[in-house]
Design a protein around this motif. Structure first.
Motif, PDB file in Angstrom:
ATOM      1  N   ARG A  53       0.762  -1.225   0.062  1.00 28.62           N
ATOM      2  CA  ARG A  53       0.025  -0.010  -0.038  1.00 28.62           C
ATOM      3  C   ARG A  53       0.828   1.230  -0.018  1.00 28.62           C
ATOM      4  O   ARG A  53       0.573   2.296  -0.606  1.00 28.62           O
ATOM      5  CB  ARG A  53      -0.969   0.008   1.188  1.00 28.62           C
ATOM      6  CG  ARG A  53      -1.865   1.166   1.332  1.00 28.62           C
ATOM      7  CD  ARG A  53      -2.793   1.302   2.485  1.00 28.62           C
ATOM      8  NE  ARG A  53      -3.643   2.191   2.412  1.00 28.62           N
ATOM      9  CZ  ARG A  53      -5.059   2.247   1.835  1.00 28.62           C
ATOM     10  NH1 ARG A  53      -5.564   1.245   1.629  1.00 28.62           N
ATOM     11  NH2 ARG A  53      -5.760   3.452   2.105  1.00 28.62           N
ATOM     12  N   TYR A  54       1.805   1.331   0.639  1.00 29.23           N
ATOM     13  CA  TYR A  54       2.721   2.434   1.055  1.00 29.23           C
ATOM     14  C   TYR A  54       4.108   2.638   0.240  1.00 29.23           C
ATOM     15  O   TYR A  54       4.755   3.614   0.477  1.00 29.23           O
ATOM     16  CB  TYR A  54       2.815   2.401   2.495  1.00 29.23           C
ATOM     17  CG  TYR A  54       1.827   2.974   3.373  1.00 29.23           C
ATOM     18  CD1 TYR A  54       1.049   4.167   3.188  1.00 29.23           C
ATOM     19  CD2 TYR A  54       1.153   1.923   3.866  1.00 29.23           C
ATOM     20  CE1 TYR A  54      -0.159   4.434   3.962  1.00 29.23           C
ATOM     21  CE2 TYR A  54      -0.015   2.045   4.707  1.00 29.23           C
ATOM     22  CZ  TYR A  54      -0.503   3.109   4.803  1.00 29.23           C
ATOM     23  OH  TYR A  54      -1.701   3.457   5.540  1.00 29.23           O
TER      24      TYR A  54
ATOM     25  N   GLY B 295      -9.249  -2.214  -0.139  1.00 30.11           N
ATOM     26  CA  GLY B 295      -8.268  -1.780   0.978  1.00 30.11           C
ATOM     27  C   GLY B 295      -7.255  -2.878   1.451  1.00 30.11           C
ATOM     28  O   GLY B 295      -7.444  -3.116   2.665  1.00 30.11           O
TER      29      GLY B 295
ATOM     30  N   GLN C 256      -3.583  -3.543   2.826  1.00 26.78           N
ATOM     31  CA  GLN C 256      -2.339  -2.902   3.474  1.00 26.78           C
ATOM     32  C   GLN C 256      -1.071  -3.959   3.327  1.00 26.78           C
ATOM     33  O   GLN C 256      -0.087  -3.659   2.981  1.00 26.78           O
ATOM     34  CB  GLN C 256      -2.405  -2.604   4.715  1.00 26.78           C
ATOM     35  CG  GLN C 256      -0.945  -1.975   5.486  1.00 26.78           C
ATOM     36  CD  GLN C 256      -1.422  -1.053   6.782  1.00 26.78           C
ATOM     37  OE1 GLN C 256      -2.577  -1.042   7.131  1.00 26.78           O
ATOM     38  NE2 GLN C 256      -0.256  -1.343   7.468  1.00 26.78           N
TER      39      GLN C 256
END
Length: 572
Positions: free
Chosen positions: A259-260, A349, A351
């Motif tokens: 995700r990041y 969603g 992560q």
């Protein structure tokens, strides 16, 4: 933030060059660096004297005669080295360090500069601890001296002494790296232990960023924010204990990369860096975006301390959102990886999505720290993230439908936050869990990454290879971004040799699939030999050219990152 100002030095050069390029002639005069004072250094980037200004490059005109216009010393050196003779180009590949007598004088000067006994150490136990590691199996060497600076100014003093006596300089912080990045050089040198530079300097809640010294850990940042009730966190999550300076320097990532992204994304806004000349620069301002020239912050991300010592960083923070964890089991790894690819393409969603093979699940049961007994089957661990609990439920429903289609069974969703933490702790403890499969044994871990669509093929071929080795091994992968690790366990020298050969085959297999030899651990000593195969000679030569421009004496972390010339294959 206070910038540290140094007087502009005289720019000097070690080699003669007359270059005609685009009708412009550049003459670089010969200067000797033998026993030269610390100012005799090329190229040195000077700082503006305007208070609070960002440092800018300036050329010492006394040393360069330019028939056209004055250019920056760094660019001039870059061009010069690109077109100079091969003898001139060999500075970083075979740097000339000082003699043992020079090193003795340097240590004496370090003691004069830092009179506290706790700051400069030549204790054999300290030298060994800083030059070797139990985390990997790369060759180690003790440093000549360990110095513990407490500020950027202290680091500058150390670097200037290193220049004066031509001593290698190796930065050190958490020592969690796995590719030998902080090993001592066989010639000896100065280990700069930054662990006393561990202060959070500024938290800017409205800007979602934080300024700190290099030895602050990512876990410490997140714990501090939590204790202060600030609903922000730093999402890059490598191994526990990793510090932000080391994370920047190795270009690391972790389970949250799905995700990041990684440290090479936009999470490091700027850095304060001490260059090999002793010059201090700040790579950019604190604003979230900037189009002012190329991104010099990224020049140091992944450079592994070979271009400068990072002393301060500004990091971006992300909002803390609700999370939940789910685990599901599969008949084989191909089914699990295919399911993960389809899940990631839904845009829900996610992560994290982690693959653990059947051996890894067996290891978790064997370790005995888990709150449950796991089915010993190839499995996926999902971490869901979203703005509301309802969004987490919707994501879980989508994921459950997809994994079922791929043969997934036993879908288990945490019922509350404590259970989610316990499930994820099993994944984070996997390395230590796996070691229990071979009591008294050790492990070599790989770190390859390929395009996600190629991951099933790579893992299947790797499993087939490992099955024929006669070694206990496990596979765990950040399958959402194509990165996986195989842990090969061994006891004897012969088993170690087989494991090493297998890791090489895994790397070649990954590169052949348009992948990389290292997804997140970095290069250090362990992966240098693969860079030409992966990147090509031109790209590697460009990296070396930048190294020569910034560190022409080759003092900063020598022997790491950059491949040796074909005729100079060494370990250190």
């Amino acid at each position: 933030m206070t910038m540290h100002r140094l007087p502009p030095p005289v720019v000097r050069c070690r080699f003669p060059l007359r270059l005609s390029k685009l009708g412009r002639e550049v003459v670089v005069r010969r200067y000797s660096t033998q026993n030269a004072p610390e100012s005799a250094y090329v190229p040195h980037i000077s700082q503006s004297t305007k208070s609070g200004s960002i440092p800018r490059t300036r050329l010492g005109v006394a040393s360069l005669v330019l028939s056209a216009s004055v250019v920056s010393a760094t660019i001039g050196y870059f061009v010069a080295t690109r077109y100079a003779t091969s003898a001139s180009l060999d500075v970083p590949d075979s740097p000339k360090f000082g003699s043992p007598e020079d090193f003795t004088k340097a240590i004496a000067e370090l003691r004069q500069t830092f009179p506290s006994d706790a700051t400069v150490s030549t204790d054999p136990a300290d030298l060994h601890a800083h030059g070797f590691s139990d985390n990997d199996y790369h060759p180690g060497s003790p440093h000549s001296v360990v110095v513990y600076p407490q500020s950027t100014e202290d680091v500058v003093k150390i670097v200037k002494i290193a220049n004066k006596y031509r001593m290698p300089v190796v930065p050190y912080s958490a020592a969690t790296s796995l590719e030998g990045q902080f090993r001592g050089h066989k010639a000896g040198g100065i280990c700069v232990d930054l662990n006393h530079m561990d202060k959070i300097l500024q938290i800017n809640v409205d800007d979602s960023d934080l300024v700190c010294q290099a030895a602050v850990g990512w876990m410490e940042v997140n714990e501090t924010l939590k204790q202060k009730g600030i609903p922000l966190f730093f999402p890059i999550d490598p191994g526990p204990g990793a510090t932000l300076g080391g994370m920047l320097s190795t270009g690391c990532s972790g389970t949250n990369a799905v995700r990041y992204g990684t440290a090479k994304g936009e999470w490091f806004l700027n850095a304060t860096v001490v260059l090999p000349s002793g010059e201090v620069i700040k790579t950019r301002r604190r604003s979230r975006k900037s189009a002012a020239g190329f991104d010099t912050t990224k020049l140091f991300i992944g450079a592994e301390g070979t271009l400068g010592i990072v002393t301060e960083v500004t990091i971006r923070l992300a909002p803390v959102l609700p999370i939940n964890v789910a685990v599901v089991h599969f008949p084989d790894i191909r089914s699990a990886t295919a399911a993960s690819i389809e899940v990631m393409n839904q845009g829900v969603g996610i992560q994290c999505v982690e693959l653990l093979d059947a051996v890894s699940m067996q290891a978790m049961n064997n370790y005995g720290k888990s709150t449950r007994k796991w089915p010993e089957r190839d499995s996926l661990f999902f971490k869901f993230q979203g703005p509301t609990q309802n969004s987490l439920k919707e994501t879980a429903a989508v994921v459950q439908r997809i994994v079922t289609k791929h043969g997934g069974t036993g879908f288990s969703l945490a019922k509350h936050e404590k259970e989610a933490e316990e499930l994820w702790a099993d994944r984070k403890n996997l390395y230590y869990s796996a070691l229990t499969l071979l009591p008294g044994g050790k492990g070599i871990t790989t770190d390859v990454c390929v395009p996600v669509s190629k991951l099933p093929e790579l893992i299947a071929d790797t499993q087939k290879d490992l099955d024929g080795l006669g070694l206990m091994s496990s596979i765990v992968g950040h399958v959402g971004d194509g990165n996986f690790h195989a842990l090969l366990l061994f006891k004897t020298d012969e088993e170690f040799k087989r494991a090493k050969e297998a890791t090489k085959r895994i790397v070649h297999r990954a590169i052949a699939l348009d992948g990389t030899c290292t997804g997140e651990h970095g290069v250090g000593l362990g992966k240098r030999e693969y860079l030409v195969e992966e990147l090509g000679e031109g790209t590697v030569e460009l990296m070396k050219t930048i190294k020569r421009a910034v560190d022409p004496l080759g003092l900063f972390n020598p022997g790491k990152l950059y491949p040796d010339p074909p005729s100079k294959k060494t370990n250190n």
